[in-house]
Design a protein around this motif. Structure first.
Motif, PDB file in Angstrom:
ATOM      1  N   LEU A 104      -2.162 -11.543  -0.353  1.00 22.41           N
ATOM      2  CA  LEU A 104      -2.849 -11.992   0.872  1.00 22.41           C
ATOM      3  C   LEU A 104      -2.503 -13.437   1.186  1.00 22.41           C
ATOM      4  N   LYS A 105      -2.443 -14.277   0.169  1.00 21.94           N
ATOM      5  CA  LYS A 105      -2.075 -15.676   0.391  1.00 21.94           C
ATOM      6  C   LYS A 105      -0.631 -15.808   0.873  1.00 21.94           C
ATOM      7  N   LEU A 106       0.256 -14.927   0.365  1.00 24.99           N
ATOM      8  CA  LEU A 106       1.672 -14.994   0.725  1.00 24.99           C
ATOM      9  C   LEU A 106       1.992 -14.191   1.983  1.00 24.99           C
ATOM     10  N   ARG A 107       0.956 -13.566   2.587  1.00 25.76           N
ATOM     11  CA  ARG A 107       1.125 -12.761   3.807  1.00 25.76           C
ATOM     12  C   ARG A 107       1.947 -11.502   3.550  1.00 25.76           C
ATOM     13  N   ASN A 108       1.966 -11.029   2.295  1.00 24.99           N
ATOM     14  CA  ASN A 108       2.574  -9.737   1.977  1.00 24.99           C
ATOM     15  C   ASN A 108       1.492  -8.672   2.131  1.00 24.99           C
ATOM     16  N   LEU A 109       1.154  -8.360   3.383  1.00 25.83           N
ATOM     17  CA  LEU A 109      -0.054  -7.582   3.652  1.00 25.83           C
ATOM     18  C   LEU A 109       0.075  -6.130   3.197  1.00 25.83           C
ATOM     19  N   HIS A 110       1.246  -5.525   3.379  1.00 26.40           N
ATOM     20  CA  HIS A 110       1.418  -4.128   2.967  1.00 26.40           C
ATOM     21  C   HIS A 110       1.319  -4.003   1.450  1.00 26.40           C
ATOM     22  N   LYS A 111       1.873  -4.962   0.715  1.00 27.12           N
ATOM     23  CA  LYS A 111       1.766  -4.919  -0.737  1.00 27.12           C
ATOM     24  C   LYS A 111       0.326  -5.120  -1.186  1.00 27.12           C
ATOM     25  N   ALA A 112      -0.422  -5.958  -0.464  1.00 22.65           N
ATOM     26  CA  ALA A 112      -1.834  -6.150  -0.796  1.00 22.65           C
ATOM     27  C   ALA A 112      -2.608  -4.848  -0.621  1.00 22.65           C
ATOM     28  N   ILE A 113      -2.313  -4.109   0.441  1.00 18.19           N
ATOM     29  CA  ILE A 113      -2.983  -2.823   0.674  1.00 18.19           C
ATOM     30  C   ILE A 113      -2.653  -1.845  -0.444  1.00 18.19           C
ATOM     31  N   GLU A 114      -1.384  -1.789  -0.872  1.00 15.99           N
ATOM     32  CA  GLU A 114      -0.983  -0.888  -1.944  1.00 15.99           C
ATOM     33  C   GLU A 114      -1.703  -1.225  -3.252  1.00 15.99           C
ATOM     34  N   GLY A 165      -9.796  -1.682   8.905  1.00 18.01           N
ATOM     35  CA  GLY A 165     -10.452  -2.788   8.207  1.00 18.01           C
ATOM     36  C   GLY A 165     -11.967  -2.651   8.211  1.00 18.01           C
ATOM     37  N   LEU A 166     -12.536  -2.212   9.363  1.00 15.03           N
ATOM     38  CA  LEU A 166     -13.986  -2.035   9.440  1.00 15.03           C
ATOM     39  C   LEU A 166     -14.458  -0.946   8.479  1.00 15.03           C
ATOM     40  N   GLN A 167     -13.668   0.122   8.315  1.00 18.49           N
ATOM     41  CA  GLN A 167     -14.045   1.191   7.382  1.00 18.49           C
ATOM     42  C   GLN A 167     -14.168   0.646   5.957  1.00 18.49           C
ATOM     43  N   GLU A 179     -18.879  -1.992  -9.941  1.00 18.06           N
ATOM     44  CA  GLU A 179     -19.261  -2.210  -8.542  1.00 18.06           C
ATOM     45  C   GLU A 179     -18.594  -3.450  -7.959  1.00 18.06           C
ATOM     46  N   ASN A 180     -18.608  -4.565  -8.707  1.00 18.50           N
ATOM     47  CA  ASN A 180     -18.020  -5.808  -8.174  1.00 18.50           C
ATOM     48  C   ASN A 180     -16.530  -5.636  -7.913  1.00 18.50           C
ATOM     49  N   ALA A 181     -15.847  -4.956  -8.831  1.00 13.33           N
ATOM     50  CA  ALA A 181     -14.411  -4.756  -8.637  1.00 13.33           C
ATOM     51  C   ALA A 181     -14.129  -3.882  -7.432  1.00 13.33           C
ATOM     52  N   ARG A 182     -14.936  -2.848  -7.215  1.00 13.36           N
ATOM     53  CA  ARG A 182     -14.719  -1.983  -6.045  1.00 13.36           C
ATOM     54  C   ARG A 182     -15.014  -2.726  -4.744  1.00 13.36           C
ATOM     55  N   VAL A 183     -16.025  -3.589  -4.751  1.00 17.45           N
ATOM     56  CA  VAL A 183     -16.322  -4.395  -3.550  1.00 17.45           C
ATOM     57  C   VAL A 183     -15.135  -5.302  -3.225  1.00 17.45           C
ATOM     58  N   LYS A 184     -14.578  -5.967  -4.254  1.00 16.73           N
ATOM     59  CA  LYS A 184     -13.418  -6.839  -4.014  1.00 16.73           C
ATOM     60  C   LYS A 184     -12.239  -6.040  -3.467  1.00 16.73           C
ATOM     61  N   ALA A 185     -12.004  -4.847  -4.025  1.00 19.84           N
ATOM     62  CA  ALA A 185     -10.874  -4.041  -3.568  1.00 19.84           C
ATOM     63  C   ALA A 185     -11.033  -3.661  -2.102  1.00 19.84           C
ATOM     64  N   TYR A 186     -12.242  -3.228  -1.699  1.00 18.72           N
ATOM     65  CA  TYR A 186     -12.447  -2.830  -0.302  1.00 18.72           C
ATOM     66  C   TYR A 186     -12.329  -4.031   0.626  1.00 18.72           C
ATOM     67  N   VAL A 187     -12.897  -5.167   0.239  1.00 21.78           N
ATOM     68  CA  VAL A 187     -12.869  -6.350   1.111  1.00 21.78           C
ATOM     69  C   VAL A 187     -11.434  -6.850   1.283  1.00 21.78           C
ATOM     70  N   ARG A 188     -10.688  -6.916   0.183  1.00 18.27           N
ATOM     71  CA  ARG A 188      -9.312  -7.426   0.295  1.00 18.27           C
ATOM     72  C   ARG A 188      -8.423  -6.481   1.080  1.00 18.27           C
ATOM     73  N   ARG A 189      -8.597  -5.176   0.891  1.00 19.25           N
ATOM     74  CA  ARG A 189      -7.802  -4.247   1.693  1.00 19.25           C
ATOM     75  C   ARG A 189      -8.214  -4.303   3.157  1.00 19.25           C
ATOM     76  N   GLY A 190      -9.534  -4.439   3.421  1.00 25.60           N
ATOM     77  CA  GLY A 190      -9.979  -4.578   4.804  1.00 25.60           C
ATOM     78  C   GLY A 190      -9.443  -5.841   5.454  1.00 25.60           C
TER      79      GLY A 190
END
Length: 423
Positions: A338-348, A388-390, A365-376
């Motif tokens: 996300l910092k490097l703007r490699n957005l597709h790799k971040a989603i993967e 992203g809203l999903q 739970e905390n790890a799943r929240v981070k995963a959803y927020v970062r992918r969103g």
């Protein structure tokens, strides 16, 4: 109340108007200037300047220079003529209000058209980049296929040459063996003739008289013994037959009901062995602690904290190769992407982390929240606001009391509503 600017100077030619507006003691930026084809406004609190121009101008090519406590406008006329005054004279309030609102409306329409044009240009650039990438991949695929074809032809020629050499060697060996057998048979015949000559027994070349053996019990004939020796076949040559049994990995006997299970186990073992063999050359130079995924994760975290995101990605990559079942590695690497703007790799990486974070339990739970927020976040930066809203809503289902996530989700909803209204 605003302070209206009444002091200004202007001059004109048949094609342009030059306006000088003094503004001392305030800081002026381009955002303080608003101009359309017949409306000019400068708002720098507490000062305000507004002018309904005498005639239309080319607001696209017109310029404004800010400096030395003044603004210098160069307004190009749409029609070649001389103006009687800078502003429209004898205009009532209703007309001025209409011209003012019309100017603002035109400005909004122009901004919307520019936004649409930028969007179309961006889509065209994406399409061109995709086509260029597909062409490069097609060329690379063709090069690989040609290389495979050349290698296959070379191997086929070498195999044909090897088969020919093997056949020639077998023919030569067979001929040598037949010659040895022939020489051995001639030697045996010569030995028999020599024995017969020593015993004084005539053969076909010396006498045609036939000798009959004596009949009776206990009788003996030297000639009959030699005849029996001639009728016996030659002794067989000694040889060794090598028997190869099918090798078996498991100590138990083979059973048809367990064949599928054993083959699956062997396949997994082979894949693991290939992975280890592929990494041996790169892991040989590493220190012992550098082969520990937890140590590499801590190293990547330190690199991320210092802003060295590329080094952090390298540390996480090696840790994933050593242990691909840790969801924390994928989450941290997604943050770097996300910092490097490699957005597709971040989603993967976020998707892979969510796959590993199953089944959902309170401990993750905390790890799943981070995963959803970062992918969103990655989806929103790609302008895929619905996806992203999903993910943000999925994070809120896990942690409904998180105010930060709720605010971000509300912002995304406003963006989606604004986009749908504009379209």
């Amino acid at each position: 109340m605003p302070v209206w600017l009444r002091e200004y100077s202007w001059r004109q030619t048949s094609t342009a108007v030059y306006l000088s507006l003094p503004l001392r003691g305030v800081r002026v930026t381009p955002a303080n200037i608003f101009c359309t084809d017949q409306y000019l406004k400068v708002s720098v609190p507490p000062f305000l300047f507004e002018a309904i121009l005498y005639a239309s101008i080319d607001d696209t090519n017109s310029t404004a220079k800010i400096g030395n406590g003044a603004i210098f406008f160069t307004l190009y006329k749409k029609e070649v003529s001389m103006w009687d005054s800078l502003t429209l004279a004898n205009a009532d309030k209703e007309k001025l209000q209409y011209l003012r609102e019309n100017a603002v409306l035109k400005a909004h329409e122009k901004a919307k058209e520019e936004t649409e044009a930028k969007k179309v240009t961006k889509q065209e650039h994406k399409k061109y980049a995709l086509e260029a990438t597909m062409k490069l991949e097609e060329a690379e695929r063709k090069r690989i296929e040609d290389l495979k074809e050349k290698v296959w032809q070379k191997v086929t020629k070498e195999l044909a040459l090897w088969n020919k050499q093997q056949k020639d060697a077998e023919k030569l060996k067979r001929g040598q063996k037949e010659g040895e057998l022939y020489l051995g048979g001639e030697q045996v015949k010569g030995n028999k003739k020599e024995k017969m000559n020593k015993a004084g027994i005539p053969n076909e070349g010396t006498s045609k008289t036939s000798l009959k053996p004596t009949q009776g019990q206990g009788s003996y004939s030297m000639f009959s013994e030699h005849l029996k020796e001639e009728q016996l076949p030659a002794p067989r040559s000694a040889a060794t037959i090598k028997i190869n049994f099918t090798s078996r990995v498991f100590p138990t006997a083979l059973r048809e009901s367990r064949v599928a299970e054993e083959e699956e186990w062997l396949r997994k073992q082979a894949e693991a062995q290939r992975t280890i063999s592929a990494d041996l050359s790169e892991l040989e130079d590493l220190k012992e602690e550098e082969k520990n995924p937890d140590w590499l994760k801590d190293k990547g975290n330190k690199m991320f904290a210092t802003g060295n995101y590329l080094a952090a990605v390298s540390a996480y990559n090696l840790a994933v190769r050593l242990n691909s079942k840790l969801p924390t590695l994928y989450l941290n690497r997604a943050a770097c992407h996300l910092k490097l703007r490699n957005l597709h790799k971040a989603i993967e990486d976020c998707s892979k982390a969510l796959e590993l974070l199953t089944p959902p339990v309170p401990d993750n739970e905390n790890a799943r929240v981070k995963a959803y927020v970062r992918r969103g976040t990655a989806f929103c930066q790609l302008e895929l606001y619905a996806e992203g809203l999903q993910d943000y809503e999925a994070a809120l289902k896990i942690d409904p009391k998180n105010e930060t996530i709720e605010k971000d989700a509300e912002k995304i909803r406003h963006l989606i509503q604004g986009t749908s209204q504009d379209s």
